[in-house]
Scaffold this motif. Structure first.
Motif, short mmCIF file in Angstrom:
data_model
loop_
_atom_site.label_atom_id
_atom_site.label_comp_id
_atom_site.label_asym_id
_atom_site.label_seq_id
_atom_site.Cartn_x
_atom_site.Cartn_y
_atom_site.Cartn_z
N GLU A 142 0.98 -1.22 0.04
CA GLU A 142 0.02 0.09 0.26
C GLU A 142 1.00 1.21 -0.18
O GLU A 142 0.23 2.51 -0.56
CB GLU A 142 -0.48 0.40 0.89
N LEU A 143 2.17 1.18 0.90
CA LEU A 143 2.91 2.91 0.92
C LEU A 143 3.27 2.93 -0.28
O LEU A 143 3.73 4.25 -1.26
CB LEU A 143 4.25 2.21 1.93
N ILE A 144 3.63 1.52 -0.79
CA ILE A 144 4.96 2.21 -2.51
C ILE A 144 3.37 2.22 -3.13
O ILE A 144 3.99 2.79 -4.64
CB ILE A 144 5.23 0.78 -2.77
N SER A 145 2.45 1.42 -3.67
CA SER A 145 1.23 1.91 -4.93
C SER A 145 0.89 2.73 -4.07
O SER A 145 -0.14 2.80 -5.79
CB SER A 145 0.94 0.22 -5.42
N SER A 146 0.14 2.77 -3.59
CA SER A 146 -0.86 4.13 -3.44
C SER A 146 -0.74 4.81 -2.96
O SER A 146 -0.74 6.23 -2.93
CB SER A 146 -2.20 3.15 -2.14
N ASP A 147 0.31 4.75 -2.08
CA ASP A 147 0.65 6.27 -1.13
C ASP A 147 2.14 7.06 -2.19
O ASP A 147 2.61 7.99 -1.04
CB ASP A 147 1.15 5.64 -0.16
N HIS A 148 2.50 5.47 -2.79
CA HIS A 148 3.80 6.45 -3.50
C HIS A 148 4.84 7.40 -2.58
O HIS A 148 5.38 8.00 -2.88
CB HIS A 148 3.55 7.42 -4.77
N VAL A 149 4.99 6.50 -2.06
CA VAL A 149 5.75 6.84 -0.69
C VAL A 149 7.41 6.67 -1.69
O VAL A 149 7.89 5.80 -2.20
CB VAL A 149 6.69 6.47 0.60
N SER A 150 8.60 7.74 -0.72
CA SER A 150 9.92 7.84 -1.69
C SER A 150 10.86 7.03 -0.44
O SER A 150 12.23 6.40 -1.09
CB SER A 150 9.99 9.44 -1.58
N ALA A 151 10.60 7.12 -0.16
CA ALA A 151 11.47 5.83 0.94
C ALA A 151 10.54 5.09 2.26
O ALA A 151 9.15 5.44 2.74
CB ALA A 151 13.11 6.64 2.00
N ILE A 152 11.00 4.30 2.50
CA ILE A 152 10.65 3.62 3.73
C ILE A 152 11.27 3.29 5.08
O ILE A 152 12.71 3.58 5.15
CB ILE A 152 10.23 2.11 4.06
N VAL A 153 11.25 4.12 6.61
CA VAL A 153 11.53 3.99 7.09
C VAL A 153 10.55 3.61 8.48
O VAL A 153 9.52 3.69 8.52
CB VAL A 153 12.17 5.86 7.79
N GLY A 154 11.28 2.33 8.57
CA GLY A 154 10.42 0.87 9.77
C GLY A 154 10.97 -0.59 9.50
O GLY A 154 11.45 -0.56 9.65
N TYR A 155 10.13 -0.96 10.66
CA TYR A 155 10.12 -2.54 10.79
C TYR A 155 10.53 -2.35 12.47
O TYR A 155 11.79 -1.91 12.28
CB TYR A 155 10.38 -3.38 9.64
N SER A 156 9.82 -3.16 13.01
CA SER A 156 10.04 -3.50 14.25
C SER A 156 10.52 -5.19 14.33
O SER A 156 11.52 -5.46 15.63
CB SER A 156 9.22 -3.09 15.17
N LEU A 157 9.92 -5.71 14.07
CA LEU A 157 10.22 -7.45 13.70
C LEU A 157 10.47 -7.82 12.52
O LEU A 157 10.37 -7.46 11.45
CB LEU A 157 9.02 -7.84 14.48
N THR A 158 11.64 -8.96 12.72
CA THR A 158 13.05 -9.14 11.92
C THR A 158 11.62 -9.96 10.51
O THR A 158 11.41 -9.47 10.08
CB THR A 158 14.02 -9.88 12.51
N PRO A 159 10.87 -11.01 11.36
CA PRO A 159 9.99 -11.74 10.62
C PRO A 159 8.74 -10.54 9.64
O PRO A 159 8.91 -10.84 8.22
CB PRO A 159 8.88 -12.01 11.61
N SER A 160 8.91 -9.52 10.54
CA SER A 160 7.65 -8.96 9.15
C SER A 160 8.19 -8.15 8.32
O SER A 160 7.81 -7.92 7.34
CB SER A 160 7.46 -7.42 9.99
N PHE A 161 9.61 -7.81 8.99
CA PHE A 161 10.74 -7.63 7.96
C PHE A 161 10.89 -8.59 6.83
O PHE A 161 11.14 -7.54 5.30
CB PHE A 161 12.25 -6.65 8.25
#
Lengths: 284, 291, 404, 307
Positions: free
Chosen positions: C108-127
Motif C-alpha cells: 500500500e505504501l509503495i503502490s497507493s501512497d507512492h512513498v519515496s522511502a521507508i523508515v520502519g519495521y520493528s520485527l525481523t519476521p515482518s521485515f
C-alpha cells in the motif's frame, strides 16, 4: 450370510426370525434394567411389549437398536449377530424406530424430518444412480406418500417444534416408515393421542405389517394392544413373565397380579407407576 | 532431583488455583469461560493500582480479588444470564465469552498503553524456605497453602453447608433447584464471584512471581487452566488441585529430562492424551447421554 | 492467465515512481524559478513508517518507542528547515506484528501512497516478509529496530539502523570473558522467537571459540512464567557465566526469580538490561546487580550527537529520558532525511545511493555512517559495555569492580 | 483478471479470501455439530508442507499447495479418529490442544526452520486463482448442501441420536467433515504462505483462531455462503474502520461478537433466526405435552464432584 442389502425384500428370509434375543441383560451400575431376556419375533407380526413403567421396555428397545450396549447376552437381526453394534449399523440392517420422548429435528420442517428417514436408501444408491437422480430430488416420492398416509400434508412445510404432540408422534412414525424397514420398533406411538388418532395409528401399523414388516410395539394403551397385536410379551423387572396371544395373555394370573391389576381396559398409564422402584431390586 | 520435584509442586500450586476457579464455573454454570483470562488480569491490575495508591499489600490483594469477582459477576449477570434464560447453545455461550474477553482485554490494553507494567513485590513474601536440602520460594509456598486451603474450604462449602448443597442442586438442575425454593441466580452469582476471586489470586501470584504485569498475561494462564481441568476432570474440585500439581510436575520433569522447549507442547499433548484415554479427565464423572 | 503478483507490483511500483519523479521535477521547477531555493525536492516528501505497535505486548514497547523517535525526528527536520521548504510527511501504519499486515501495508505504501522511502519495521519476521517487496520495487528502506541477521542480505536497497547483534557480542563478550576469567557458561534463552534463539546460537559459538565451556543450556518460551526448574538445573551446573537471551518482556521475570535462586554466576545479558522494562522495575534491577551487557546506545553516552539529542528530547518530553528505541527511531529518520538532502531528490535510487555514502553522521548512536563497503547497509558505530550497579547502568571497563 | 485493481487492494482481497477459506474450514465441522479449534494447526500443516515442498524440493506452486492441503487432510483424518468420539466442550478442548500440538511441533523441529520459519517462498499466487478456488469450494459446498450428505450432516448437528437411528454413520460423517476441515485449512495456509513469502510458527496464534472463530460463529452453521459473505463483509468493514485504536477495535469486535451471540446465537444464516435451537442437547428434549419419564437411567448431567 444376510447382508444389509436384503432390507428391501425381507420376504426372502422367512425361516430366520426378524429379531432373536438370547439371555440379554443390562445393568446400570448396580441397577439391573434388563436381567435375562430371551425371545424371537415371528416375521410379519405385530408383537406388543407391555409392562409397568420401569419394567425395562425402553431399555430393551435401546439395546436392540444399539443405543445401549448389553452387559450380557446376544441380539441377532435376520440371523446376523448385531450385539454391540452402533445404532446406525443396526438401522442399516433394516431396523427403524420411534422414541419414547419424541426425537425430531425441531428446527427442520416436517418434510425434511421424514426425508432423514430415507438416508439409508439414498446412501445405498450407486454413484451412477446418484448422478442420474441428481435433479429429481430423490426421496421426495417417499415423503409425498408418507405425508398423505399420516395426514401431514398441510403441515409439510412447518417446523416440527411448533406442532402439537400427536402430530409430532406421527412425524416420527413417518420418518421410521421412510426407511421402509423390515423391523419397525414403536415406543408408545399413541401416547398423548386422542382415541381416534390412536385407532388410525393402529390401522396404519396393521397395514405396515401386512406389507411385510415385523413390528415391535411398546404401548400402554391396552385397547390398542388388544386390537392389533398378534402376540404380546409382558416385561416386569427386566424379565419376560409372560408371552401369549393378544387375547389370551390377559387371562394369565401372573400378568394380572404383576401388571394389569385393576386397570384392565383403561388407557391411562398412571396405575403401574406405583410399582416403579421395583427395578432397583430386580434380579440383584 | 528432590529440589526439582519441589519446584514442580511449587509451579503446580498456582496452576491449582487457576484450575479451581475454572472448575467451579464449569461445575456450576457449565460454561467454558474464555473471559476468565481477563478476570486474572483485571484482578492483578486491581491489586497493582491499589499498591500504587499505597494500600497495604494484603488489602491490595483483597481489592484485586474483589475487582475480578465483581467483573465476573457483572459479565455473568449481563451477558451470560441473558443467554442462559434464552437457552442458548453452549457453543454460543463460549463464543460470547470470547467476545467479552476481547472487550475486557482491550480495556486493559488501553489502560496499560500496551506496555508491560512493573508489579511492585515489596509487600509480598520473598526469599525461600529451606526444607532439608531443598528450598521452596516463600511465594510458591504461600500459593500452595492457599490452594490447598481453598480446596478444603470449597469442599466443605459444597458438601457440608446448606448453601453448598443448594449450589450443587443448582449445578445439577437450575429449574429443579428453583422448585425447591433455591434462588439459582444468587447461587450462580456467588459461584461466579468466588471463581473471579480465585482467578485474581492466581493472577496476583503470577504477577508477583515475575514482578511484571501485562494485559495479555492471562492468555497463557487460561490454557494452563484448561489443561488442569481436563487432567483433573471438569467440575472436580479435588481434581483441579491434583491436576494442577500433576501438570506442574510434568512440566518440570519435561524441562529437566527432555527440554524446556517441550514444556509447552507437553501441556497440550497431555490434554489430547488424557481426553483420548479418559474423555472425562482423571477424576471426572462419566456423562452418559440417553435416548 | 498466470500473472505474477510481484511482477505487477513491481511494474506498477516503477511506473508510479517514474510518475512521481516526473511530477516532482515539474512541480518543483516552478517554485525554484520563483527563487526561494535551488531545491529539487517537492513540498512534501512521503516516507512510509510501518511499525509493529500492537500484537503481543512483549514487543509493543519497541514499536511505540520507535514511532516516538521517528515523530521526534520529523518534527525537528520540518521545523528546522533541514530540507528547505520541503516537509517530511510520515505515512504511519501499525503492522500489528503480523507478516500479512506488513506485506499488505508495504504494498500500500509503495503502490497507493507512492512513498519515496521507508523508515520502519520493528520485527525481523515482518521485515523478512515485506522487505523483498521494497527491494524489488526499488524503494530504499531504513530498517529501524531489527536485531536479527539476514536483513541487509535482502538487497542493496535495505539499510539497517540497529547493529546485527552478533556484532555487539563480538565487541563486548571477549572483554567480559577476559575480565572475569570465566571458563564455563550456562545459557538461558527463549526458544520460541527467532531473535532470542539466534542470539543464543551466535553467542554460544562465540564463547566456545573463546574457550568457555558450555555446562548447561535451558530454554523458556513466551508461556513460561516460572523458571525455577531451569534455574535449579543451572545452579546445579555451577557455571562461571550465565548468558541470558530472552524476550525483553521476560527479563524482569528471569531476574526476579534468579535473585531468589541463589545462583552466583556472572550475569551476561543483552540490550534489554538497559530497557525501561528492567530499569523501571526496582525488584528486577536490584536482582540484576553486576549484570554485564553491550549496547549500541546508553542515555549517558557522549558520543556523536547524543548529548544534544538527550537534552532536546527531555525538553520536548517533560524531562523524560529517552530510551533506546526512541534513539533508534530518531536516528533512522534523520539518516533518511540526510540522504534525501544529499541526493537533493526524491528519486528512490538516488536516495539509496546517498544513503550508502553517508559518513560522519552525528546521531544519537554516535558519529557513524553506512559507507562501509565490507558491510553494505550496516551502520558503522560500535558498542558500549555497561554494568548494572546499584540500580543504574554504568560504563564498564575491565577495571570496574562490582559487589553483589 | 483483476489487474484493474491496485496491488494493495488485490492483496487485501486475497487476504479476505484466505480468511473465507478458514471460516469454511470451521463451517464444515460446525454444520455437523463439532466445535473444532484445530483449524489453525491444520493451516500451519498445510502452509509448512507446501512451503517446504516449494523451497526445498522446488515443486511448482499449485502442486505444492495441493499437497499441503492433502497432508493437512490426512493429519485431520488420523487425529480426527482419535478425538472425534469426545463430546461437546471436551471435543472443543481436544481439538484446541491438537491444533496447538501441531503448531508447537512445527516450532520445535529444525527442518521446519524452528521459530524462524521459512523464507523465500515464491510469491506467485494471483487473486484470480484464489477467487477460482473459493468459487470451486463453494460449488462443492452447495452440491453437498443439497444432497443427502448435507442433510445427514445437519441432522447430526441437530440430534445425533436421530441421525444414528436413521442409519447415518455419525462417526464416519464427522471424520469426513473433520478431514474436509483439515483440507480447507491446509489450502488456506498454503495460499497465505505463497502470498507473504515468509511463514513462521508464531503467526498461527490464538488471536487468529479467535478472529476466525468469531467470523464462523457470526456466519452460523447452516449455509456455507454465509461463511464466505461474513468473511468478506467483515474484512471489507475492517478496511474502512481501520485498526489503529486497540480499545475501539476491541470494543467493536468484542461487542459485535457478544451482541450477535445474544441476538442470533446460531449466526446470521440460522434458518430459524429467532427460535430457540441447540446444536446438541445433553439432556433429552421434552415436547410441550410430553408425559414424564420414569425409566431408570444414569444421570445426564454431572454435578460437582467433591470426593
Amino acid at each position: 450370510m444376510t447382508g444389509a442389502s436384503t432390507v428391501a425384500s425381507p420376504e426372502g428370509l422367512a425361516d430366520v426370525p426378524a429379531v432373536a434375543i438370547e439371555n440379554l441383560g443390562k445393568r446400570f451400575g448396580g441397577v439391573v434394567a434388563v436381567s435375562d431376556v430371551t425371545f424371537a419375533l415371528s416375521d410379519e407380526t405385530i408383537t406388543g411389549l407391555i409392562g409397568p413403567n420401569g419394567a425395562g421396555k425402553t431399555t430393551l428397545l435401546n439395546l436392540i437398536t444399539g443405543y445401549l450396549k448389553p452387559t450380557s447376552g446376544s441380539i441377532a437381526i435376520k440371523g446376523k449377530t448385531v450385539t454391540g453394534w452402533l445404532p446406525h449399523a443396526v438401522a442399516g440392517m433394516g431396523v427403524a424406530r420411534t422414541y419414547q420422548n419424541i426425537l425430531l429435528l425441531d428446527s427442520e420442517t416436517v418434510a425434511t424430518n421424514i426425508l432423514i428417514g430415507c438416508h439409508g436408501a439414498l446412501q445405498r444408491r450407486r454413484l451412477v444412480t446418484r448422478a442420474k437422480e441428481w435433479r429429481s430430488r430423490p426421496g421426495r416420492d417417499v415423503v409425498e406418500r408418507l405425508l398423505t398416509v399420516l395426514n401431514l400434508r398441510e403441515v409439510a412445510k412447518d417446523e416440527v417444534a411448533q406442532l402439537p404432540y400427536g402430530m409430532r408422534r406421527r412425524v416420527e412414525i413417518a420418518r421410521a416408515l421412510a426407511a421402509s424397514p423390515s423391523l419397525l420398533i414403536l415406543d408408545e406411538p399413541t401416547a398423548g393421542m386422542t382415541r381416534d388418532e390412536s385407532d388410525e395409528i393402529g390401522r396404519l401399523v396393521q397395514q405396515v405389517r401386512d406389507a411385510g414388516t415385523t413390528v415391535l410395539l411398546v404401548e400402554h394403551n391396552v385397547r390398542l394392544v388388544r386390537a392389533i397385536c398378534d402376540e404380546v410379551l409382558v416385561l416386569q423387572w427386566g424379565n419376560i413373565i409372560a408371552r401369549d396371544s393378544a387375547e389370551r395373555v390377559w387371562d394369565d394370573p401372573v400378568v394380572r397380579t404383576a401388571y394389569l391389576g385393576d386397570m384392565e381396559g383403561q388407557e391411562s398409564e398412571t396405575g403401574p407407576a406405583k410399582q416403579e422402584g421395583g427395578t432397583t431390586n430386580a434380579g440383584a | 532431583m528432590l529440589q526439582q520435584t519441589v519446584n514442580g509442586i511449587a509451579l503446580g500450586a498456582t496452576y491449582s488455583l487457576l484450575g479451581l476457579g475454572v472448575t467451579l464455573i464449569w461445575g456450576v454454570l457449565r460454561v467454558l469461560n474464555f473471559a476468565y483470562s481477563q478476570f486474572i488480569v483485571w484482578g492483578a491490575f486491581g491489586t497493582l493500582i491499589a499498591i500504587e495508591n499505597h494500600v497495604p499489600t494484603v488489602f491490595a490483594v483483597l481489592i484485586g480479588m474483589a475487582v475480578a469477582g465483581v467483573v465476573a459477576v457483572f459479565v455473568d449477570m449481563t451477558v451470560m444470564q441473558f443467554m442462559r434464560r434464552r437457552g442458548t447453545s453452549e457453543f454460543a455461550l463460549v463464543v460470547a465469552t470470547i467476545g467479552v474477553y476481547y472487550i475486557l482485554s482491550s480495556v486493559a490494553q488501553d489502560r496499560s498503553k500496551s506496555q508491560i507494567e512493573t508489579f511492585p513485590i515489596g509487600g509480598f513474601p520473598h526469599g525461600s524456605v529451606d526444607i532439608g536440602s531443598t528450598s521452596l520460594p516463600s511465594l510458591q509456598l504461600l500459593s500452595l497453602v492457599i490452594s490447598v486451603a481453598v480446596m478444603i474450604v470449597l469442599g466443605y462449602w459444597l458438601n457440608r453447608t446448606r448453601l453448598g448443597r443448594a449450589t450443587r442442586t443448582v449445578a445439577y438442575s437450575a429449574p429443579t433447584a428453583e422448585l425447591l425454593g433455591v434462588n439459582s441466580r444468587a447461587i450462580f452469582a456467588l459461584a461466579v464471584f468466588v471463581s473471579g476471586c480465585l482467578a485474581a489470586l492466581a493472577g496476583i501470584f503470577n504477577a508477583a512471581d515475575s514482578s511484571t504485569l501485562s494485559y495479555s498475561d492471562g492468555d497463557q494462564l487460561l490454557v494452563v487452566a484448561f489443561a488442569v481441568i481436563v487432567l483433573g476432570g471438569m467440575g472436580s474440585v479435588k481434581g483441579a488441585v491434583i491436576g494442577g500439581l500433576a501438570l506442574g510436575l510434568v512440566q518440570v520433569y519435561t524441562t529437566l529430562y527432555v527440554s524446556g522447549v517441550f514444556s509447552n507442547a507437553i501441556t497440550y499433548l497431555l490434554i489430547v492424551g488424557v481426553l483420548i484415554v479418559r474423555p472425562n479427565g482423571l477424576f471426572g464423572v462419566r456423562e452418559e447421554a440417553r435416548v | 492467465m498466470r500473472f505474477r503478483t510481484i511482477k505487477i507490483v513491481t511494474a506498477l511500483g516503477l511506473v508510479s515512481v517514474l510518475a512521481a519523479a516526473c511530477g516532482s521535477s515539474k512541480s518543483s521547477s516552478t517554485p525554484t524559478s520563483a527563487g526561494s531555493s535551488s531545491s529539487a525536492l517537492p513540498a512534501t516528501i512521503k516516507i512510509g513508517v510501518p511499525l509493529d505497535l500492537t500484537g503481543s505486548s512483549e514487543i509493543t514497547g519497541v514499536g511505540t518507542g520507535e514511532w516516538a523517535g521517528v515523530q521526534f525526528a520529523v518534527n525537528q527536520i520540518n521545523s528546522s528547515g533541514f530540507l528547505g521548504t520541503s516537509k517530511i510527511d510520515p505515512v504511519m501504519f501499525d503492522t500489528q506484528a503480523s507478516k500479512t499486515e506488513a506485506v499488505q501495508r508495504t504494498v500500500e505504501l509503495i503502490s497507493s501512497d507512492h512513498v519515496s522511502a521507508i523508515v520502519g519495521y520493528s520485527l525481523t519476521p515482518s521485515f523478512l516478509a515485506a522487505g523483498p517487496i521494497a527491494q524489488k520495487d526499488g524503494i530504499p528502506v531504513m530498517a529501524v529496530g531489527l536485531s536479527g541477521a539476514g536483513v541487509t542480505e535482502v538487497g542493496n536497497y535495505i539499510f539497517r539502523e540497529l547493529l546485527d547483534y552478533t556484532k555487539l557480542y563480538a565487541f563486548g563478550d571477549p572483554q567480559f570473558v577476559k575480565a572475569t576469567h570465566a571458563t564455563t557458561a550456562a545459557y538461558l534463552y527463549g526458544s520460541d522467537t527467532v531473535t532470542t534463539s539466534g542470539q543464543y546460537a551466535a553467542r554460544r559459538k562465540l564463547l566456545e571459540s573463546l574457550g568457555v565451556k558450555t555446562v548447561a543450556v535451558e530454554t523458556i518460551t513466551a508461556a513460561t512464567t516460572d523458571m525455577q526448574a531451569q534455574l535449579t538445573a543451572i545452579k546445579d551446573a555451577n557455571p562461571d557465566l550465565l548468558v541470558v537471551n530472552v524476550d525483553t518482556g521476560q527479563v524482569p521475570s528471569v531476574l526476579v526469580q534468579l535473585g531468589e535462586s541463589g545462583i552466583t554466576a556472572q550475569y551476561l545479558g543483552d540490550t534489554s538490561l538497559g530497557s525501561a522494562v528492567v530499569t523501571g522495575n526496582p525488584a528486577a534491577i536490584k536482582a540484576a546487580q553486576c549484570g554485564l551487557f553491550t549496547t549500541p546506545w546508553v542515555p549517558t553516552s557522549t558520543a556523536g550527537g547524543n548529548p544534544l539529542f538527550v537534552s532536546q528530547w527531555k525538553a520536548a518530553n517533560n524531562g523524560q529520558t529517552p530510551d533506546f528505541f526512541d534513539a533508534l527511531g530518531r536516528d533512522a529518520m534523520w539518516a533518511m532525511a540526510t540522504a534525501i538532502k544529499n541526493a537533493n531528490s526524491v528519486n528512490p535510487s538516488q536516495i539509496r545511493d546517498a544513503l550508502s555514502q553517508i559518513s560522519g553522521f552525528s546521531g544519537a548512536l554516535g558519529l557513524y555512517g553506512w559507507n562501509n563497503p565490507a558491510a553494505p547497509g550496516q551502520p558503522t558505530y560500535g558498542g558500549v559495555n555497561e554494568q548494572v550497579q546499584n540500580g543504574q547502568d554504568v560504563p564498564w571497563t575491565s577495571s570496574t569492580t562490582c559487589t553483589k | 483478471m483483476f489487474d484493474w485493481l491496485n496491488p494493495y487492494t488485490q492483496l487485501v482481497a486475497a487476504g479476505i479470501l484466505v480468511n473465507a477459506l478458514l471460516v469454511l474450514s470451521l463451517f464444515v465441522v460446525f454444520q455437523c455439530g463439532v466445535l473444532s479449534l484445530a483449524t489453525i494447526g491444520f493451516m500451519a500443516d498445510g502452509a509448512y508442507t507446501s512451503s517446504l515442498l516449494a523451497t526445498k524440493q522446488h515443486w511448482p506452486t499449485v502442486p505444492a499447495i495441493a499437497a499441503g492441503a492433502v497432508v493437512a487432510a490426512v493429519l485431520a483424518y488420523i487425529f480426527g479418529r482419535l478425538v472425534l468420539h469426545l463430546r461437546g466442550i471436551y471435543l472443543a478442548l481436544g481439538t484446541f490442544a491438537l491444533g496447538q500440538v501441531f503448531v508447537l511441533g512445527i516450532a520445535n523441529f529444525t527442518w521446519t526452520g524452528g521459530p524462524g520459519g521459512i523464507v523465500g517462498i515464491p510469491v506467485d499466487i494471483t487473486l484470480a486463482e484464489l477467487v477460482f478456488v473459493v468459487l470451486a469450494v463453494g460449488v462443492v459446498f452447495q452440491l453437498v448442501h443439497l444432497s443427502f450428505v448435507g442433510r445427514a450432516l445437519r441432522a447430526i448437528r441437530l440430534d445425533e441420536r436421530v441421525a444414528a437411528g436413521a442409519g447415518i454413520n455419525v462417526a464416519r460423517y464427522r471424520t469426513l467433515a473433520f478431514t474436509a476441515s483439515g483440507f480447507l485449512a491446509g489450502l488456506a495456509g498454503g495460499f497465505e504462505a505463497f502470498q507473504t513469502g515468509v511463514i513462521s510458527p508464531d503467526q498461527y496464534s490464538f488471536v487468529l483462531l479467535v478472529q476466525i472463530l468469531a467470523l464462523a460463529m457470526i456466519a452460523g452453521s447452516y449455509l456455507w455462503a454465509g461463511s464466505v459473505l461474513t468473511a468478506i463483509a467483515i474484512g471489507v468493514a475492517q478496511q474502512y474502520i481501520g485498526t489503529t485504536d486497540a480499545l475501539a477495535e476491541g470494543l467493536l469486535y468484542g461487542g459485535l461478537l457478544v451482541v450477535v451471540m445474544i441476538l442470533v446465537p446460531n449466526g446470521i444464516t440460522d434458518p430459524r433466526l429467532l427460535r430457540r435451537l441447540t446444536f446438541r442437547r445433553l439432556r433429552p428434549h421434552r415436547g410441550p405435552s410430553s408425559p414424564p419419564t420414569s425409566e431408570a437411567s444414569p444421570s445426564g448431567a454431572s454435578p460437582l464432584v467433591i470426593k
